[in-house]
Design an enzyme around this catalytic site. Structure first.
Site, short mmCIF file in Angstrom:
data_model
loop_
_atom_site.label_atom_id
_atom_site.label_comp_id
_atom_site.label_asym_id
_atom_site.label_seq_id
_atom_site.Cartn_x
_atom_site.Cartn_y
_atom_site.Cartn_z
N LYS A 70 0.83 -1.20 0.00
CA LYS A 70 0.00 0.00 0.00
C LYS A 70 0.87 1.26 0.00
CE LYS A 70 -3.65 -2.04 2.94
NZ LYS A 70 -4.83 -1.90 2.08
N ARG B 289 -9.99 -11.77 2.54
CA ARG B 289 -10.83 -12.88 2.08
C ARG B 289 -10.12 -14.22 2.21
NH1 ARG B 289 -11.32 -10.06 -3.65
NH2 ARG B 289 -11.08 -8.32 -2.20
#
Length: 427
Positions: free
Chosen positions: A207, A281
Site C-alpha cells: 500500500k 478474504r
C-alpha cells in the site's frame, strides 16, 4: 477537578440571537441542546462533538428528557481517542441504566481495541482480548481454543497461515463457543466470523502510505463481531453461538506469500494469489469453512474487506451483502431499530464467477473486466460457505473507522454495527 458543565435538553427553539437553526445555546446554567424532533439523536451527537471541541471535558447531563439512547448519542460524539472526558449521567431507571452501562463497557471496548496501535495489538493479543471480554460477560458458559503458527498449517488452515507467515508474530485462529444450554450436543444457532488483520501493509502488493496509515484498524471486523456477541449476551442471548476470529499481520519478509502462489483450502478450493493486498478474504475463508461445518441457522462474517465499499458508501454506512433476501431484511430491520447505518449492495450469482484464474479454481481478486470489487469479494467468500444462498450475511465494515474527525465523530473507531448484530442474534 473542574465543575461539570450542565447539559440540558429543550424542545423549544434557541433564542433568535443564536441564529435561526441553532442546535445549542449557552447560558449561566450551562448548555442547552434544542431538539426539533427530526433527528434528535444525531443532533445530540453532533452537539457533543462541538462541546468537546470547545475544550469542555467534564459535563453533567441534567434535567428531563434524557434516556439511554440520548445519553449514548451524546457519548458517541463526545468520546475521542486522545485525552480524558468525564460524564455525570442523569438518573435513569434500572433497565435503561443497565443498557447504557453495557454499551459503555462493550462498545467502548470495540472502539478502544480498534484504535490500539498495531505494536500493542498483535494476533495473539487480539484473540486474548476477545476471550477476556466474552468471559467477563458470560462466565463459565464459554469455552475456547486458540490455534497458532505452524499448528494452523498442520491442521489445514492454509489461508490464515499463508497470509500470516510473513510476520514474526504468529497468525492465530480463535474458536470460541458460547453455549448457555450446558449441553455439548446442543445445535449451534449462529456462527460469527471476523477478519482480524492486526496490521495490513498490503504485503508485496504494498500500500501507499496514505492507504497504510490507518491499517491498525484492519481488525475492525473481528472486534465488531466480538462486541456483538458480548452485547447479545448482556441482552439475554440464550442460544449457542460460535465465534471464529482469523487474526494475522500482513507484512513483507523473506517468508511472506507472493503473487502467483496457490492456496489449497480444506474444502478443496484452490486459489491463486494475484494481489497480496486482498488478504482479508483469504483468512476469512478458513473461518467460513469452520462456520459452515457447524451447520448453523445463521452465519455472519464481518470484515474491513474492500476499498470499493468505502468508495460506494464512504464511512457512513456498513455494506451488507447476501443472497438471502429475507435475512438481509431482518438485518436491516435490526439496524433501523438500533439507529445504525447499513446499506445493502448487490450480490448476484454471476459475481461468484468474476474471479477467473489460469492456474486455479479462483483468483483472489477481480480484474479490470470485473470492477465491482466489493461484490466480487463477497462472491469469493461465498465459495467457502456451504449453503451460501440461505442463512449467510457478509458485512463489509466501511463505517468501522474514520481517519479524520467529522461533525458527529472524532477520528478513529466508531463501534457501529455491534448493536445491530446483537439485535439480530437475540430477535
Amino acid at each position: 477537578m473542574t465543575e461539570a458543565m450542565k447539559i440540558t435538553l429543550s424542545t423549544q427553539p434557541a433564542d433568535a440571537r443564536w441564529g435561526e437553526k441553532a442546535t445549542y445555546s449557552i447560558n449561566n446554567d450551562g448548555i442547552t441542546l434544542h431538539l426539533n424532533g427530526a433527528d434528535d439523536l444525531g443532533l445530540i451527537q453532533r452537539a457533543a462533538r462541538k462541546i468537546d471541541g470547545l475544550g469542555i471535558k467534564h459535563v453533567q447531563l441534567s434535567g428531563e428528557g434524557w434516556d439511554a439512547d440520548r445519553c449514548w448519542a451524546f457519548w458517541q460524539g463526545y468520546k475521542a481517542p486522545k485525552g480524558t472526558r468525564k460524564v455525570e449521567w442523569p438518573d435513569l431507571d434500572d433497565v435503561q441504566r443497565q443498557e447504557l452501562d453495557n454499551r459503555l463497557m462493550i462498545i467502548d471496548w470495540v472502539r478502544d481495541t480498534i484504535n490500539a496501535p498495531a505494536e500493542e495489538l498483535g494476533p495473539s493479543q487480539l484473540a486474548q482480548r476477545a476471550v477476556d471480554l466474552i468471559s467477563n460477560v458470560a462466565g463459565d458458559r464459554v469455552t475456547y481454543r486458540i490455534t497458532k503458527g505452524e499448528d494452523l498449517r498442520d491442521q489445514g488452515y492454509m489461508g490464515l497461515h499463508t497470509v500470516g507467515r510473513g510476520s514474526e508474530r504468529s497468525p492465530v485462529l480463535l474458536a470460541l463457543d458460547y453455549n448457555p444450554t450446558g449441553d455439548k450436543e446442543a445445535p449451534v444457532y449462529a456462527c460469527l466470523v471476523g477478519k482480524g488483520i492486526t496490521f495490513d501493509s498490503g504485503g508485496y502488493s504494498i500500500k501507499q502510505t496514505a492507504f497504510m496509515d490507518s491499517m491498525k484498524s484492519d481488525m475492525g471486523g473481528a472486534a465488531t463481531v466480538t462486541g456483538a456477541l458480548a452485547f447479545a449476551i448482556t441482552r439475554g442471548l440464550n442460544k449457542r453461538v460460535k465465534l471464529f476470529l482469523c487474526c494475522a499481520d500482513n507484512l513483507i519478509s523473506g517468508n511472506a506469500f507472493k503473487l502467483g502462489d496457490i492456496i489449497t483450502y480444506r474444502n478443496g478450493k484452490k486459489v491463486e494469489v494475484m494481489n497480496t493486498d486482498a488478504e482479508g478474504r483469504l483468512v476469512l475463508a478458513d473461518g467460513l469453512i469452520d462456520a459452515s461445518a457447524q451447520k448453523p441457522e445463521l452465519i455472519i462474517d464481518a470484515a474491513t474487506l474492500t476499498g470499493a465499499a468505502k468508495t460506494a458508501l464512504g464511512n457512513d454506512y456498513h455494506a451488507l451483502f447476501s443472497f438471502d433476501d429475507a435475512l438481509a431484511g431482518r438485518l436491516l430491520a435490526s439496524a433501523a431499530q438500533e439507529n445504525e447505518p447499513f446499506w445493502r449492495l448487490p450480490l448476484a450469482e454471476f459475481h461468484r464467477s468474476q474471479l477467473p484464474s489460469n492456474f486455479a479454481e479462483l483468483n483472489n481478486t477481480g480484474s479490470a473486466a470485473y470492477p465491482a470489487g466489493a461484490s466480487t469479494a463477497a462472491g469469493f467468500l461465498s465459495h467457502f460457505v456451504e449453503n451460501y444462498q440461505q442463512g449467510w450475511l457478509h458485512i463489509d465494515c466501511s463505517a468501522t473507522y474514520r481517519k479524520a474527525p467529522v461533525e458527529q465523530w472524532s477520528a478513529g473507531a466508531t463501534g457501529l454495527g455491534v448493536r445491530t448484530i446483537a439485535n439480530l442474534l437475540t430477535a
